[in-house]
Design an enzyme around this catalytic site. Structure first.
Site, PDB file in Angstrom:
ATOM      1  CG  ASN A 144      52.367 -24.940   2.945  1.00 33.15           C
ATOM      2  OD1 ASN A 144      53.565 -24.848   2.672  1.00 33.15           O
ATOM      3  ND2 ASN A 144      51.760 -24.067   3.743  1.00 33.15           N
ATOM      4  CG  HIS A 203      51.841 -22.410   8.620  1.00 33.93           C
ATOM      5  ND1 HIS A 203      52.331 -21.337   7.906  1.00 33.93           N
ATOM      6  CD2 HIS A 203      51.355 -21.910   9.781  1.00 33.93           C
ATOM      7  CE1 HIS A 203      52.155 -20.240   8.611  1.00 33.93           C
ATOM      8  NE2 HIS A 203      51.558 -20.553   9.748  1.00 33.93           N
ATOM      9  CG  LEU A 227      50.945 -22.699  -5.664  1.00 29.91           C
ATOM     10  CD1 LEU A 227      50.863 -24.166  -5.270  1.00 29.91           C
ATOM     11  CD2 LEU A 227      51.897 -22.501  -6.840  1.00 29.91           C
TER      12      LEU A 227
HETATM   13  C1  GRF Z   1      59.386 -24.217   7.543  1.00 27.45           C
HETATM   14  O1  GRF Z   1      59.476 -23.898   8.894  1.00 27.45           O
HETATM   15  C2  GRF Z   1      57.959 -24.267   7.096  1.00 27.45           C
HETATM   16  O2  GRF Z   1      57.066 -24.501   8.105  1.00 27.45           O
HETATM   17  C3  GRF Z   1      57.711 -22.892   6.537  1.00 27.45           C
HETATM   18  O3  GRF Z   1      58.939 -22.484   5.989  1.00 27.45           O
HETATM   19  C4  GRF Z   1      59.999 -23.137   6.673  1.00 27.45           C
HETATM   20  C5  GRF Z   1      60.924 -23.691   5.651  1.00 27.45           C
HETATM   21  O4  GRF Z   1      62.105 -24.180   6.211  1.00 27.45           O
HETATM   22  N1  GRF Z   1      56.634 -22.933   5.565  1.00 27.45           N
HETATM   23  P1  GRF Z   1      63.115 -24.994   5.331  1.00 27.45           P
HETATM   24  O5  GRF Z   1      63.394 -24.171   4.082  1.00 27.45           O
HETATM   25  O6  GRF Z   1      62.502 -26.311   4.998  1.00 27.45           O
HETATM   26  O7  GRF Z   1      64.352 -25.128   6.170  1.00 27.45           O
END
Ligand code: GRF
Length: 187
Positions: A105, A107, A91
């Site tokens: 977010n 991660h 962003l």
């Molecule tokens: C997750 O593992 C998150 O940590 C990463 O992207 C993935 C998204 O998974 N940023 P989903 O689309 O919620 O199944």
């Protein structure tokens, strides 16, 4: 309790979105999901918006146009929290200035380790003993804002990328709701 109006940004599968929708049905969970945004037309996660009758928006233009359009909708729906759940775009500073510390977010690593993409393969290549996931505030740098919560587990020598992803996402479904509760605990 007055639930905080929340928007979830996705780009793909949306399993975290699905989990947050489920949690938000609890009377005591501090948010309600009012809007879902995807920058990918065919993101599977959009199905959860449809299934649950939550308004959604697909904007697959360049970042500036995307953000300008989204900002109008965030205002329209009086959004006060943005959850990035597998949203694969950074962003802009302008956007973050407007939304301040209201963007979080998730991660799939123990930040600050393994920021960015291809997380699971890098974790395995590095022979890490443990891994997990992190929920953090978002700033203009990739996966770098203040950390809200982490969930950790030990890596089994038999774990491959697929297993690591399954185990990490299991932790994510605990971490994201926990982080949201933590944010609003003192409100
Ligand atoms: C997750 O593992 C998150 O940590 C990463 O992207 C993935 C998204 O998974 N940023 P989903 O689309 O919620 O199944």
């Amino acid at each position: 309790m007055v639930k905080k109006k929340t928007c979830v940004f996705i780009s793909g599968n949306g399993s975290n979105l699905k989990n947050l929708i489920l949690k938000s049905r609890d009377y005591n969970f501090p948010i309600i999901i009012k809007l879902i945004v995807s920058n990918k037309k065919h993101a599977f996660g959009i199905n959860y918006a449809k299934k649950n009758s939550i308004p959604f928006l697909v904007v697959n233009t360049n970042r500036r146009l995307f953000e300008n359009k989204i900002l109008l909708y965030l205002k329209k729906y009086k959004i006060t929290l943005i959850c990035l759940a597998g949203y694969m775009r950074i962003l802009s500073k302008k956007f973050l200035n407007l939304y301040g510390n209201k963007v979080i977010n998730i991660h799939p690593s123990l930040l600050p380790k393994f920021k960015g993409l291809n997380t699971y393969s890098r974790i395995l290549k590095n022979s890490e003993i443990k891994t997990g996931c992190t929920v953090h505030y978002v700033n203009e740098k990739l996966d770098s804002g203040n950390i809200i919560t982490k969930k950790i587990f030990f890596i089994d020598p038999k774990d491959d990328e697929k297993l690591l992803k399954i185990k990490t996402q299991k932790k994510e479904y605990l971490a994201f709701p926990e982080a949201i509760i933590k944010i609003y605990r003192n409100y």
